[in-house]
Enzyme design. Structure first.
Site, short mmCIF file in Angstrom:
data_model
loop_
_atom_site.label_atom_id
_atom_site.label_comp_id
_atom_site.label_asym_id
_atom_site.label_seq_id
_atom_site.Cartn_x
_atom_site.Cartn_y
_atom_site.Cartn_z
N HIS A 41 34.19 42.08 40.83
CA HIS A 41 33.62 40.96 41.57
C HIS A 41 34.36 39.68 41.17
CE1 HIS A 41 29.72 43.31 41.95
NE2 HIS A 41 30.19 43.80 40.81
N TYR A 42 34.20 38.64 41.99
CA TYR A 42 34.48 37.30 41.51
C TYR A 42 33.18 36.51 41.49
CZ TYR A 42 35.02 35.86 46.51
OH TYR A 42 34.85 35.62 47.85
N THR A 43 33.15 35.45 40.69
CA THR A 43 31.88 34.74 40.46
C THR A 43 31.61 33.62 41.45
OG1 THR A 43 32.92 33.17 38.93
CG2 THR A 43 32.02 35.22 37.98
N GLU A 104 32.81 41.00 36.30
CA GLU A 104 32.95 39.75 37.04
C GLU A 104 34.16 38.99 36.53
OE1 GLU A 104 31.17 38.26 39.47
OE2 GLU A 104 29.26 39.34 39.57
N HIS A 152 33.61 44.94 45.24
CA HIS A 152 32.31 44.68 45.84
C HIS A 152 32.41 44.79 47.37
CE1 HIS A 152 28.39 42.13 45.26
NE2 HIS A 152 28.15 43.35 45.67
N ASP A 162 34.33 39.89 47.99
CA ASP A 162 34.99 39.85 46.68
C ASP A 162 35.44 41.24 46.24
OD1 ASP A 162 32.08 40.19 46.52
OD2 ASP A 162 32.27 40.10 44.35
#
Length: 262
Positions: A41-43, A104, A152, A162
């Site tokens: 994921h990215y945040t 993440e 994701h 993401d």
């Protein structure tokens, strides 16, 4: 007499507190890791806000990797379930929090430009280097095979994008962490599809499902199918992920299927 009774009661309570006596002289070989997937994921925000969000009660992840320095934070023990995947599906498995390890990456994702385009933020080389080391360690400890690492956007293509088009999936493939379509084979298949015509939409849906995606199987190019095609393109052809079924997308799906023996 009262003293003796009190001592016996304390001993009984101590025995109960320690739990049942369990014989561990036998063990089964019929088991594997709870973790079957690693989800990236990215945040969508900076490090302080990422730590604040992921340390709360509503959402969590097993690991968080900062940009620079690329510190790796362990936020949830791998034996525990973190809340990072939400409603999700891959290879027929649903609600993947129970069977996955979430990672993440601190990255702002994208911003909308004045003309409505998405401007994506790149990942730092240092951050990806740290991720590769972490992925190899997790995969070795859990005996995971290449292909267990997914985004994701792969498991929830109708609602998530993401880790985005600037995430270097090919770098992970070069590290032996996931399959990648052979470029020469893709070029040959692309020429064939360009001259002979594209497969049907039903073929695209079947091929995407074989990769692991949850996709409609009705043979129509609806919005849901476009979103799944776009998720696949974002991963393997990030230069253009418009969700349109074209010769190159068909070629990549065909080659990946051939390489997997399908």
């Amino acid at each position: 007499m009262k003293t003796i009774s009190a001592v016996l009661m304390l001993l009984l309570l101590a025995g109960c507190a320690s739990g049942p006596r369990i014989d561990t002289s036998y063990s089964s070989t019929g088991h594997d890791s709870r973790a079957q997937f690693i989800i990236l994921h990215y945040t969508s925000t900076d490090l302080p806000r990422s730590l604040q969000l992921l340390s709360g009660r509503d959402v969590s992840s097993h690991y968080l990797i900062a940009e620079s320095p690329a510190t790796i934070y362990r936020l949830v023990d791998e034996n525990r379930r973190a809340w990072h995947a939400g409603e999700s599906e891959w290879n027929g498995r649903t609600w993947l929090n129970a069977t996955s390890i979430g990672i993440e990456l601190v990255n702002r994702g994208y911003v909308e430009s004045a003309d409505g385009r998405r401007l994506w933020y790149p990942y730092s080389e240092e951050q990806i280097d740290a991720l590769v080391v972490l992925l190899k360690d997790i995969m070795a400890r859990h005996d995971l095979k290449p292909g267990a690492i997914i985004g994701h956007s792969d498991i929830a293509p109708q609602r998530k994008v993401d880790p985005g088009p600037l995430f270097p999936w090919k770098r992970l493939a070069e590290e032996g962490l996931l399959p990648w379509p052979d470029a020469d084979a893709v070029a040959a298949e692309r020429m064939r599809y360009a001259s002979a015509g594209l497969p049907t939409i039903a073929w695209f849906q079947d091929a995407l499902a074989a990769q692991g995606y949850r996709v409609p199987r009705h043979g129509h190019l609806d919005d849901e199918t476009r979103n799944v095609i776009a998720a696949f393109q974002m991963k393997y052809r990030p230069a253009r992920f418009d969700g349109e079924p074209d010769a190159e997308t068909a070629a990549m799906l065909q080659v990946l299927g051939n390489q997997a023996g399908r």
